[in-house]
Design an enzyme around this catalytic site. Sequence first.
Site, PDB file in Angstrom:
ATOM      1  N   ASP A   1      -1.210  48.674  21.270  1.00  0.00           N
ATOM      2  CA  ASP A   1      -2.602  49.040  21.319  1.00  0.00           C
ATOM      3  C   ASP A   1      -3.660  48.155  20.830  1.00  0.00           C
ATOM      4  O   ASP A   1      -4.423  48.140  20.208  1.00  0.00           O
ATOM      5  CB  ASP A   1      -2.819  50.330  20.376  1.00  0.00           C
ATOM      6  CG  ASP A   1      -4.256  51.106  20.864  1.00  0.00           C
ATOM      7  OD1 ASP A   1      -4.688  50.871  21.832  1.00  0.00           O
ATOM      8  OD2 ASP A   1      -4.466  51.899  19.897  1.00  0.00           O
TER       9      ASP A   1
ATOM     10  N   GLY B   1      -5.821  58.469  14.443  1.00  0.00           N
ATOM     11  CA  GLY B   1      -6.325  59.151  13.524  1.00  0.00           C
ATOM     12  C   GLY B   1      -7.841  58.848  13.168  1.00  0.00           C
ATOM     13  O   GLY B   1      -8.323  57.819  13.875  1.00  0.00           O
ATOM     14  N   ILE B   2      -8.380  59.441  12.143  1.00  0.00           N
ATOM     15  CA  ILE B   2      -9.646  58.790  11.563  1.00  0.00           C
ATOM     16  C   ILE B   2      -9.335  57.958  10.310  1.00  0.00           C
ATOM     17  O   ILE B   2      -8.776  58.336   9.588  1.00  0.00           O
ATOM     18  CB  ILE B   2     -10.508  59.932  11.352  1.00  0.00           C
ATOM     19  CG1 ILE B   2     -10.606  60.859  12.508  1.00  0.00           C
ATOM     20  CG2 ILE B   2     -11.844  59.525  10.926  1.00  0.00           C
ATOM     21  CD1 ILE B   2     -11.156  62.088  12.587  1.00  0.00           C
TER      22      ILE B   2
ATOM     23  N   LYS C   1      -6.362  56.014   6.393  1.00  0.00           N
ATOM     24  CA  LYS C   1      -6.201  56.550   7.766  1.00  0.00           C
ATOM     25  C   LYS C   1      -5.545  58.068   7.708  1.00  0.00           C
ATOM     26  O   LYS C   1      -4.288  58.184   7.248  1.00  0.00           O
ATOM     27  CB  LYS C   1      -5.296  55.552   8.701  1.00  0.00           C
ATOM     28  CG  LYS C   1      -5.108  55.938  10.262  1.00  0.00           C
ATOM     29  CD  LYS C   1      -4.331  55.074  10.775  1.00  0.00           C
ATOM     30  CE  LYS C   1      -5.158  53.971  11.548  1.00  0.00           C
ATOM     31  NZ  LYS C   1      -6.295  54.540  12.435  1.00  0.00           N
TER      32      LYS C   1
ATOM     33  N   GLY D   1     -14.016  54.772  11.387  1.00  0.00           N
ATOM     34  CA  GLY D   1     -13.569  54.310  12.913  1.00  0.00           C
ATOM     35  C   GLY D   1     -12.850  55.593  13.184  1.00  0.00           C
ATOM     36  O   GLY D   1     -11.964  56.143  12.221  1.00  0.00           O
ATOM     37  N   ARG D   2     -12.740  55.813  14.549  1.00  0.00           N
ATOM     38  CA  ARG D   2     -11.667  56.818  15.158  1.00  0.00           C
ATOM     39  C   ARG D   2     -10.755  56.183  16.181  1.00  0.00           C
ATOM     40  O   ARG D   2     -11.513  55.418  16.922  1.00  0.00           O
ATOM     41  CB  ARG D   2     -12.511  57.879  15.974  1.00  0.00           C
ATOM     42  CG  ARG D   2     -13.597  58.564  14.841  1.00  0.00           C
ATOM     43  CD  ARG D   2     -14.330  59.648  15.795  1.00  0.00           C
ATOM     44  NE  ARG D   2     -15.355  60.260  14.979  1.00  0.00           N
ATOM     45  CZ  ARG D   2     -15.131  61.486  14.127  1.00  0.00           C
ATOM     46  NH1 ARG D   2     -14.047  62.113  14.138  1.00  0.00           N
ATOM     47  NH2 ARG D   2     -16.356  61.962  13.636  1.00  0.00           N
ATOM     48  N   GLY D   3      -9.584  56.676  16.205  1.00  0.00           N
ATOM     49  CA  GLY D   3      -8.650  56.007  17.160  1.00  0.00           C
ATOM     50  C   GLY D   3      -7.681  57.069  17.568  1.00  0.00           C
ATOM     51  O   GLY D   3      -7.840  58.278  17.387  1.00  0.00           O
ATOM     52  N   GLY D   4      -6.773  56.549  18.467  1.00  0.00           N
ATOM     53  CA  GLY D   4      -5.655  57.438  18.966  1.00  0.00           C
ATOM     54  C   GLY D   4      -4.916  57.766  17.936  1.00  0.00           C
ATOM     55  O   GLY D   4      -4.171  58.858  18.362  1.00  0.00           O
TER      56      GLY D   4
END
Length: 479
Positions: A427, A312-313, A328, A307-310
């Site tokens: 978040d 990092g990956i 992460k 997954g990708r988020g605010g």
Amino acid sequence: MERMKSVSWGWSLLVLAWLGSSSATLSPSGINYEVVALMTIKAALRDPYNVLESWDRTSVDPCGWRMVTCTPDGSVSALGLPSQSLHGTLSPAIGNLTNLESVLLQNNHISGPIPSSVGMLEKLQALDLSNNMFSGEIPSSLGSLRELNYLRFNNNSLSGPCPESLSNIKGLTLLDLSYNNLSGPLPNISARTFIITGNPLICGHKGDANCNTVLPEPLSLPPDALKASGIRSHRVAIAFGTSFGSAFFVIIFVGIFVRRWYKHRQQSFFDANDHCDPEIFMGHLRRYPFKELWAATDHFNSRNILGRGGFGIVYKGRLKDGTLVAVKRLKDYYTSGGEIQFQTEVEMISLAVHRNLLRLSGFCSTEHERLLVYPYMPNGSVASRLRDHIHGKPALDWSRRRRIALGTARGLLYLHEQCEPKIIHRDVKAANILLDEDFEAIVGDFGLAKLLDHKDSHVTTAVRGTVGHIAPEYLSTGN
């Protein structure tokens, strides 16, 4: 109860109004104007092969998106979508990406006019819209792009005169307007290579003898030799200029790409070999060598992305002993604080231990990397399970959803009220609620906003989180 509903509705209206009015500026509101611009561009295009699938309007940072390149400070600097079978039009919202240095959209099927807002991209150095279906006139606003080096509009359906304003661009190396329907007199353009062939209203229908074409450099031949060469030499020169310009353009961008790739790869190996300490344990928290996580994730292979988020990956990894982990890779490592500060923040996060919180197993910190290691959650996230339902896979039944909701609430209650020091999540969303092998809710990604802000105060310099999931008072004040 009615008053609570009214207050809740009022907050909803406030957030919607804020979202609708904030496309012009970046943050104190937490809304990234570049995300808004990119999503508007995506909406105007038809993407048959889903190459823009990673472009997510709920993100506050587009730097992890496919085909988007950013500067170290997080601004979008390049948009590269060549040969992706894109249809539709190019949105004027591209003018809001004011830090763009290159736009490469060649070899697609994009139609409609070239937006005049492109002239707002003052840092633009390369613009390639060749081999598309653009129509209408070339915007005169392009004359304000004083940094432009390469401009290619060839093989489209552009009409009208070549704008006089293009003569204002003094640093052009290549200008290719060939094979359009342009007309009228040509301005005095100072490009080293200026290709206009294939425009019948300028060159005539019987050939290119009447084309005014500027060649790469003045030929060092005496005047008599130039006259004797005739039209044949003229055509050879045009062909040479075209080939030279195209090849030089390609070489420049391939060189930039290879240099960045090599530098990144070299730096990664440098980190792995020289900067990572051996295994260190701080309580239950382990410090991993970079080379072990590098190997566990198959060199951070894109096929292992969970997954990708605010922040990092996340990559799936398998350690040397066979243990599955989630790694992460923090994207803001270049702004993170010093080594001691990072370790202190990581230890603080690791102190939050609860059955409904994702336990931090360890970390890796080098001069250029910050990595966090968590247990692997075999059932993914609530968000992924809901998408599985859309795709026809078994849905989460009501009793399981209820248990997930209660587990999430227990985890957040512990973080916000019972943990010392208290950690505000900032978040909360379905993608950050993970599911273990028994489908128990595990709250993840807590503490990362504080980890990357590096301020002792609760007032932070940048709003972090996901648009649509941010508390209204935090969205509007940053507190």
